[in-house]
Design an enzyme around this catalytic site. Sequence first.
Site, short mmCIF file in Angstrom:
data_model
loop_
_atom_site.label_atom_id
_atom_site.label_comp_id
_atom_site.label_asym_id
_atom_site.label_seq_id
_atom_site.Cartn_x
_atom_site.Cartn_y
_atom_site.Cartn_z
N VAL A 103 0.83 -1.21 0.00
CA VAL A 103 0.00 0.00 0.00
C VAL A 103 0.86 1.26 0.00
O VAL A 103 0.37 2.35 0.28
CB VAL A 103 -0.96 0.01 1.22
CG1 VAL A 103 -1.90 -1.18 1.17
CG2 VAL A 103 -0.20 0.04 2.54
N HIS A 119 -4.44 -4.37 -2.38
CA HIS A 119 -4.90 -4.07 -1.02
C HIS A 119 -5.14 -2.58 -0.80
O HIS A 119 -5.20 -2.13 0.35
CB HIS A 119 -3.89 -4.60 0.01
CG HIS A 119 -3.80 -6.09 0.02
ND1 HIS A 119 -2.64 -6.78 0.28
CD2 HIS A 119 -4.76 -7.04 -0.20
CE1 HIS A 119 -2.88 -8.09 0.21
NE2 HIS A 119 -4.15 -8.26 -0.06
N CYS A 127 -14.47 8.43 4.31
CA CYS A 127 -15.34 8.32 5.47
C CYS A 127 -15.92 6.91 5.52
O CYS A 127 -16.41 6.39 4.50
CB CYS A 127 -16.46 9.35 5.40
SG CYS A 127 -17.68 9.18 6.73
N GLY A 187 9.29 -10.89 -3.90
CA GLY A 187 9.19 -10.49 -2.50
C GLY A 187 7.90 -10.86 -1.82
O GLY A 187 7.45 -10.15 -0.93
#
EC number: 2.3.1.286
Length: 245
Positions: A103, A119, A127, A187
Amino acid sequence: MEQAIRQAAERLGKSARAVALTGAGISVESGIPDFRSPGGLWSKYDPLEYGDIRSFRRNPGKVWRMLLDMDRLLRGAQPNPAHYALAQLEQGGILKGIVTQNVDSLHQRAGSRNVVEFHGHGRSARCDSCHRHFPREELDLGDLPPLCPCGGPIRPNFVFFGEGIPFEAQNEAFRMAERCDVLLVVGTSATVAPASHLPIIAKGRGAFIIEINPQESELTRTVTDIHIDQPAGRALPALVAAMGL
């Protein structure tokens, strides 16, 4: 290991639809520890207590204390040679896209254009009640949690435990896995569903799997065709150099 790099470069050079799947390991060299590693966030915060969407909704102010630590870490990180190498592969017409489980937005900052953020990301927030979106720079983090004008708590635009993968991201990631002829797995141990399904889907459709990971993973003995057991920051620039890009 030079032989594995040469073989991977040769295979990539012949590919028409190469794709990369990246995980936490590619960003470790940027100073972002894997959440599950010693020194990672989950060594400081219980993931069920701080990482679950139900925890956020019960006590968003408490969870935001962890999110501030995470935010500082992500905003202080810089792309490393592995991120730049993937951007070069895309610019050279070799790599058609990246599916990332991270992220941190480091792929985009390195110059990659076609990035599916499986993700979500931390560049903006929304909100949790009315779903209004806010750029990260507009958030007032003096009082926690930050609140929307509607009164609802604001949350980052990434996936908490207990939430589904964003529909468009999941669809595009699975489409890329189904169509690719080479999949670079970089990775990641690819053990967390549904991202763990992507290498299996690619392999089932005939893709050649190149795994870059210092350790063996569950993929290494099952779907991987070439395993380059080096950190991404060494292996990927070597791969780019071997291709003459």
